[in-house]
Scaffold this active site. Sequence first.
Site, PDB file in Angstrom:
ATOM      1  N   LYS A  22       0.835  -1.206   0.000  1.00 33.05           N
ATOM      2  CA  LYS A  22       0.000   0.000   0.000  1.00 33.05           C
ATOM      3  C   LYS A  22       0.872   1.260   0.000  1.00 33.05           C
ATOM      4  O   LYS A  22       0.659   2.173  -0.797  1.00 33.05           O
ATOM      5  CB  LYS A  22      -0.889   0.005   1.256  1.00 33.05           C
ATOM      6  N   ASN A  23       1.862   1.291   0.893  1.00 33.35           N
ATOM      7  CA  ASN A  23       2.640   2.529   1.050  1.00 33.35           C
ATOM      8  C   ASN A  23       3.623   2.781  -0.085  1.00 33.35           C
ATOM      9  O   ASN A  23       4.228   3.846  -0.157  1.00 33.35           O
ATOM     10  CB  ASN A  23       3.381   2.531   2.395  1.00 33.35           C
ATOM     11  N   CYS A 117      -5.253  13.051  12.814  1.00 36.56           N
ATOM     12  CA  CYS A 117      -5.899  11.759  12.611  1.00 36.56           C
ATOM     13  C   CYS A 117      -5.796  10.979  13.910  1.00 36.56           C
ATOM     14  O   CYS A 117      -5.212  11.455  14.879  1.00 36.56           O
ATOM     15  CB  CYS A 117      -5.274  11.002  11.454  1.00 36.56           C
ATOM     16  N   ARG A 122       0.154  14.798  13.037  1.00 37.39           N
ATOM     17  CA  ARG A 122       0.677  14.565  11.690  1.00 37.39           C
ATOM     18  C   ARG A 122       0.647  15.796  10.772  1.00 37.39           C
ATOM     19  O   ARG A 122      -0.055  15.811   9.748  1.00 37.39           O
ATOM     20  CB  ARG A 122      -0.058  13.383  11.025  1.00 37.39           C
ATOM     21  N   ASP A 305       4.500   0.829  12.099  1.00 33.77           N
ATOM     22  CA  ASP A 305       3.345   0.121  11.533  1.00 33.77           C
ATOM     23  C   ASP A 305       3.271  -1.341  11.980  1.00 33.77           C
ATOM     24  O   ASP A 305       2.323  -2.044  11.623  1.00 33.77           O
ATOM     25  CB  ASP A 305       3.365   0.204  10.000  1.00 33.77           C
ATOM     26  N   ARG A 397      -8.766  -0.710   4.277  1.00 33.52           N
ATOM     27  CA  ARG A 397      -7.911   0.321   3.681  1.00 33.52           C
ATOM     28  C   ARG A 397      -6.536  -0.256   3.339  1.00 33.52           C
ATOM     29  O   ARG A 397      -5.891   0.184   2.392  1.00 33.52           O
ATOM     30  CB  ARG A 397      -7.717   1.493   4.648  1.00 33.52           C
TER      31      ARG A 397
HETATM   32  C1  UD1 Z   1       4.169   7.079   6.478  1.00 38.43           C
HETATM   33  C2  UD1 Z   1       3.353   5.832   6.235  1.00 38.43           C
HETATM   34  C3  UD1 Z   1       2.758   5.329   7.550  1.00 38.43           C
HETATM   35  C4  UD1 Z   1       3.863   5.134   8.582  1.00 38.43           C
HETATM   36  C5  UD1 Z   1       4.711   6.386   8.712  1.00 38.43           C
HETATM   37  C6  UD1 Z   1       5.930   6.193   9.597  1.00 38.43           C
HETATM   38  C7  UD1 Z   1       2.550   6.143   3.981  1.00 38.43           C
HETATM   39  C8  UD1 Z   1       1.393   6.411   3.083  1.00 38.43           C
HETATM   40  N1  UD1 Z   1       2.297   6.158   5.303  1.00 38.43           N
HETATM   41  O1  UD1 Z   1       3.285   8.077   6.980  1.00 38.43           O
HETATM   42  O2  UD1 Z   1       2.115   4.076   7.292  1.00 38.43           O
HETATM   43  O3  UD1 Z   1       3.276   4.863   9.843  1.00 38.43           O
HETATM   44  O4  UD1 Z   1       5.193   6.799   7.413  1.00 38.43           O
HETATM   45  O5  UD1 Z   1       6.709   5.159   9.150  1.00 38.43           O
HETATM   46  O6  UD1 Z   1       3.647   5.887   3.523  1.00 38.43           O
HETATM   47  N2  UD1 Z   1       5.953  15.019  10.632  1.00 38.43           N
HETATM   48  C9  UD1 Z   1       5.927  16.373  10.877  1.00 38.43           C
HETATM   49  N3  UD1 Z   1       5.876  17.225   9.803  1.00 38.43           N
HETATM   50  C10 UD1 Z   1       5.818  16.792   8.515  1.00 38.43           C
HETATM   51  C11 UD1 Z   1       5.838  15.407   8.271  1.00 38.43           C
HETATM   52  C12 UD1 Z   1       5.903  14.533   9.344  1.00 38.43           C
HETATM   53  O7  UD1 Z   1       5.974  16.810  12.025  1.00 38.43           O
HETATM   54  O8  UD1 Z   1       5.749  17.622   7.600  1.00 38.43           O
HETATM   55  C13 UD1 Z   1       6.035  14.054  11.758  1.00 38.43           C
HETATM   56  C14 UD1 Z   1       4.781  13.191  11.891  1.00 38.43           C
HETATM   57  O9  UD1 Z   1       3.768  13.842  12.628  1.00 38.43           O
HETATM   58  C15 UD1 Z   1       5.343  11.963  12.595  1.00 38.43           C
HETATM   59  C16 UD1 Z   1       6.759  11.843  12.001  1.00 38.43           C
HETATM   60  O10 UD1 Z   1       7.075  13.124  11.467  1.00 38.43           O
HETATM   61  O11 UD1 Z   1       5.438  12.205  13.975  1.00 38.43           O
HETATM   62  C17 UD1 Z   1       6.899  10.815  10.903  1.00 38.43           C
HETATM   63  O12 UD1 Z   1       5.817  10.937  10.009  1.00 38.43           O
HETATM   64  P1  UD1 Z   1       5.906  10.569   8.470  1.00 38.43           P
HETATM   65  O13 UD1 Z   1       7.100   9.717   8.211  1.00 38.43           O
HETATM   66  O14 UD1 Z   1       5.758  11.795   7.662  1.00 38.43           O
HETATM   67  O15 UD1 Z   1       4.594   9.681   8.285  1.00 38.43           O
HETATM   68  P2  UD1 Z   1       3.752   9.609   6.976  1.00 38.43           P
HETATM   69  O16 UD1 Z   1       4.639   9.843   5.814  1.00 38.43           O
HETATM   70  O17 UD1 Z   1       2.509  10.422   7.109  1.00 38.43           O
END
Ligand code: UD1
Length: 417
Positions: A22-23, A117, A122, A305, A397
Amino acid sequence: MDKLLIQGGTPLSGEAAISGAKNAALPILCASLLSAEPMHFINVPHLNDVSTMLRLIGQMGVEVTMEGNDGLVLNSHGLNNPTASYDMVKTMRASILVLGPLLARCGEAKVSLPGGCAIGARPVDQHIKGLQAMGAEIRVENGYILASASRLKGARIVTDMVTVTGTENLMMAAVLADGETIIENAAREPEVVDLAHCLMAMGAHISGAGTDSICIEGVERLHGATHSIMPDRIETGTYLCAAAITGGRIRLTNTSAAYLDSVVQKLRESGCEVSTEGDSIALNAPPRLKSVSIRTEPYPAFPTDMQAQFMAINCVADGSAVIRETIFENRFMHAVELIRLGADIRIEASNALVTGVPHLDGATVMATDLRASASLVIAGLVAQGETLIERIYHLDRGYERIEEKLSKLGARVRRVR
Ligand code: UD1
């Protein structure tokens, strides 16, 4: 709303095939926005998140054609509406992945802010900051990110934290930028590497994907390509945990152990035998597992995850374990539901102390997010009696035909409507 009814107590056995990730699929589908030529994808998982992404890019003018069982052709020739509405983004945060490609290809994008969420706030500030460093003008108005740039310019970007979709968004924006972009503190997740492979097949110049420093030399345009989506390492890990908790013996095919080192290591620590051969992984579990402590970190360390699934395992293992969640601030929602099944879990801030109990008892529980749902399924497979899991739309999902795959492995599970 669908529910899952599980009669616990049967050790899993047999073979199941793993679906595409999925990711990896979600960012890779967005990559098709970067070229006016058709993109062919194979091993695309049948998941609600994938359907949502196809609906979203379909609204932008992308032509979607299904090919065979798991194939897909996307044609962005007629891309004319670079907008992602709140209605779409609120159902799937990964919709933010259209921002980089739209800006790079169309010079403008209007994408709803995702909002919080179930598992945490996030934010997407790193996505925005990186695009601004590449020369994009960005305003946030009425809950929407309004971005424009005649052509993005290469830049050196250091993200404040490791962000998976942030790295992917910036990489997709940089492939069509003028000059060289370097993303420092980049995510090293295998899904980032899979996206880079797809972009390179489209003619992008990328080096360093899979390390914390990715270098992208922008090109004028990208062409169509064919790409096969990598296997889902989290689905793989989830089925391994399901077999482990039931004292089962299974073999998973169409997968790869290459991305699962930290998970396999913990399963071995818990007493399971794990062996790999080609694209398959086999697990043989003892009648009762040993507790294993884990700490979630960006790849290649233990994935957030898989945290909920290991919490379930520890509920019925010998001894106590500490589970430390360092990525998301609110990712223990499954703990209260596991407690309803009789688990002994104490939460203190980002630590959960799990002490194994002799057995869990079936009950009605509520799924709160995708991986939390997986942990409840795993617990239900070992609980005595019946477990009814509500709100399983979360599972749909991210897990393809879960009740079918589990049934094939001998589990007594059925969907009730
Ligand atoms: C992706 C994965 C999700 C997984 C996560 C962490 C997808 C579609 N989803 O989510 O399944 O659980 O990586 O491995 O690939 N953060 C900020 N600012 C930003 C971006 C992130 O503060 O602009 C923080 C987030 O709140 C979180 C951390 O950074 O605490 C890591 O998040 P991130 O790696 O971005 O998660 P996703 O990419 O949303």
